[in-house]
Design a protein around this motif. Structure first.
Motif, mmCIF file in Angstrom:
data_model
loop_
_atom_site.group_PDB
_atom_site.id
_atom_site.type_symbol
_atom_site.label_atom_id
_atom_site.label_comp_id
_atom_site.label_asym_id
_atom_site.label_seq_id
_atom_site.Cartn_x
_atom_site.Cartn_y
_atom_site.Cartn_z
ATOM 1 N N HIS A 134 41.362 40.784 39.571
ATOM 2 C CA HIS A 134 42.458 41.583 40.125
ATOM 3 C C HIS A 134 41.856 42.731 41.039
ATOM 4 O O HIS A 134 40.839 42.658 41.334
ATOM 5 C CB HIS A 134 42.899 42.277 38.914
ATOM 6 C CG HIS A 134 41.947 43.228 38.191
ATOM 7 N ND1 HIS A 134 40.898 42.738 37.454
ATOM 8 C CD2 HIS A 134 41.688 44.401 38.300
ATOM 9 C CE1 HIS A 134 40.146 43.774 36.957
ATOM 10 N NE2 HIS A 134 40.655 44.968 37.487
ATOM 11 N N SER A 135 42.905 43.192 41.813
ATOM 12 C CA SER A 135 42.671 44.135 42.865
ATOM 13 C C SER A 135 42.535 43.375 44.119
ATOM 14 O O SER A 135 42.558 42.193 44.178
ATOM 15 C CB SER A 135 41.641 45.266 42.454
ATOM 16 O OG SER A 135 42.129 45.961 41.445
ATOM 17 N N ASP A 192 48.168 35.788 39.970
ATOM 18 C CA ASP A 192 48.425 37.165 39.752
ATOM 19 C C ASP A 192 47.666 37.372 38.414
ATOM 20 O O ASP A 192 47.063 36.346 37.751
ATOM 21 C CB ASP A 192 49.770 37.790 39.405
ATOM 22 C CG ASP A 192 50.598 36.926 38.311
ATOM 23 O OD1 ASP A 192 50.006 36.181 37.697
ATOM 24 O OD2 ASP A 192 51.820 36.804 38.451
ATOM 25 N N TYR A 193 47.501 38.667 38.000
ATOM 26 C CA TYR A 193 46.553 39.186 36.736
ATOM 27 C C TYR A 193 47.059 38.351 35.642
ATOM 28 O O TYR A 193 46.221 37.891 34.732
ATOM 29 C CB TYR A 193 46.856 40.580 36.622
ATOM 30 C CG TYR A 193 45.976 41.340 35.543
ATOM 31 C CD1 TYR A 193 44.492 41.500 35.850
ATOM 32 C CD2 TYR A 193 46.540 41.729 34.686
ATOM 33 C CE1 TYR A 193 43.865 41.987 34.842
ATOM 34 C CE2 TYR A 193 45.764 42.401 33.438
ATOM 35 C CZ TYR A 193 44.322 42.402 33.580
ATOM 36 O OH TYR A 193 43.497 42.931 32.779
#
Ligand SMILES: O=C(O)CCC(=O)C(=O)O
Length: 296
Positions: A134-135, A192-193
């Motif tokens: 993530h991020s 996505d996460y």
């Protein structure tokens, strides 16, 4: 670390980041403080882990709650510092990293300088577990962003991940894409996460191996996650997230009077930089740059 200076109270020696720390942090978005904790501190924190009761997701230990980020991350005890065990107090203003938090995410030089821990988590990861990718700087929230302006760091969040056991190959090391806090494009190979992509073979991601007592410091905007643990046993890592003093706890956890009452003023200020101003209080809050003084 060089440039050791004393905290404002004169009580705690605070390690300030060196110019090499600053360069590395700006370049890569992270750095490792080797031997951040003493062997005695590591032992005391592992003992505290051994005192954790069996908890299902959602159950409480004092004022801390087990709240796993995903089904794969494993045991994650949020609001850790208020679990009732004072063994964790030492982490709040630990001289090995609090100077970095103040410099990188502490609104240095402004009327709101200072720092706050807005999440504190004890994590335990067993075989098969991981924390998804993530991020990344391409679309960072203000809370997690990397910033450097006019000679000052202006990061929204500095993560401090503290290893309580050695983390080598197969132990599920945290992995980071160096420099990704400044990336302009999202990584082409991740979703996505919620998709839960694993860090393990992600191109450009590097594992951060650690000895017990080492601390990994990174701006949350870096693309990162915890790689799959394949070994038996437990990975034990404490996560502290430092932000500006006006931050709020992410999940709304509160702090008990018991905790606030036993802390030193310096530690209390990091957990509660802005105490509630209750109606009818005779205390008049002043800020650092206020020109008005009641006694002037
Ligand atoms: O568990 C890890 O190694 C990484 C944790 C993480 O990515 C996070 O909490 O943001």
């Amino acid at each position: 670390m060089s440039n050791i200076s004393l905290a404002r109270t004169g009580a705690t020696p605070v390690g300030r980041p060196t110019i090499l720390d600053d360069y590395e942090f700006d370049l890569r978005g992270y750095l490792v403080v080797h031997g951040a904790l003493s062997a005695a501190e590591v032992a005391s924190l592992n003992d505290a882990y051994d005192r954790f009761p069996e908890l299902d997701n959602g159950e409480w230990y004092g004022n801390a709650q087990r709240r796993d980020y995903t089904a794969d991350t494993g045991f994650e005890l949020h609001n850790l510092l208020d679990c009732g065990d004072p063994a964790f107090d030492v982490l709040i203003d630990h001289p090995s990293w609090v100077g970095h938090a103040l410099r990188y995410a502490g609104e240095e030089g402004t009327y709101v300088q200072g720092t706050m821990i807005d999440e504190a988590i004890a994590t335990i990861r067993t075989s098969g577990g991981h924390h998804p990718v993530h991020s990344g700087g391409h679309d960072a929230s203000i809370r997690t962003q990397y910033g450097y302006r006019n000679g000052r760091f202006r990061c929204g969040q500095l993560n401090v991940l503290i290893a309580l056991r050695d983390i080598g190959p197969g132990d599920g090391p945290t992995m980071i894409v160096p420099g990704s806090h400044k990336q302009n494009l999202s990584h082409p190979l991740i979703g996505d996460y919620a998709r839960g992509d694993r860090m393990d073979d992600l191109p450009w991601a590097e594992p951060v191996y650690a000895n017990a007592g080492d601390a990994l410091l990174f701006v949350d905007a870096c693309l990162h996650g915890g790689s799959s643990r394949t070994n038996d046993g437990e990975r034990r890592v404490i996560i502290l997230r430092y932000g500006p003093p006006w931050s709020r706890p992410r999940f709304g956890y509160t702090l008990s009077d018991g905790l606030l009452g036993r802390l030193t003023p310096e530690r209390r200020k990091i957990l509660q930089p802005i105490p509630p101003q209750l109606t009818g209080s005779t205390h008049v809050p002043l800020d650092l740059h206020s020109s008005y003084r009641a006694d002037s």
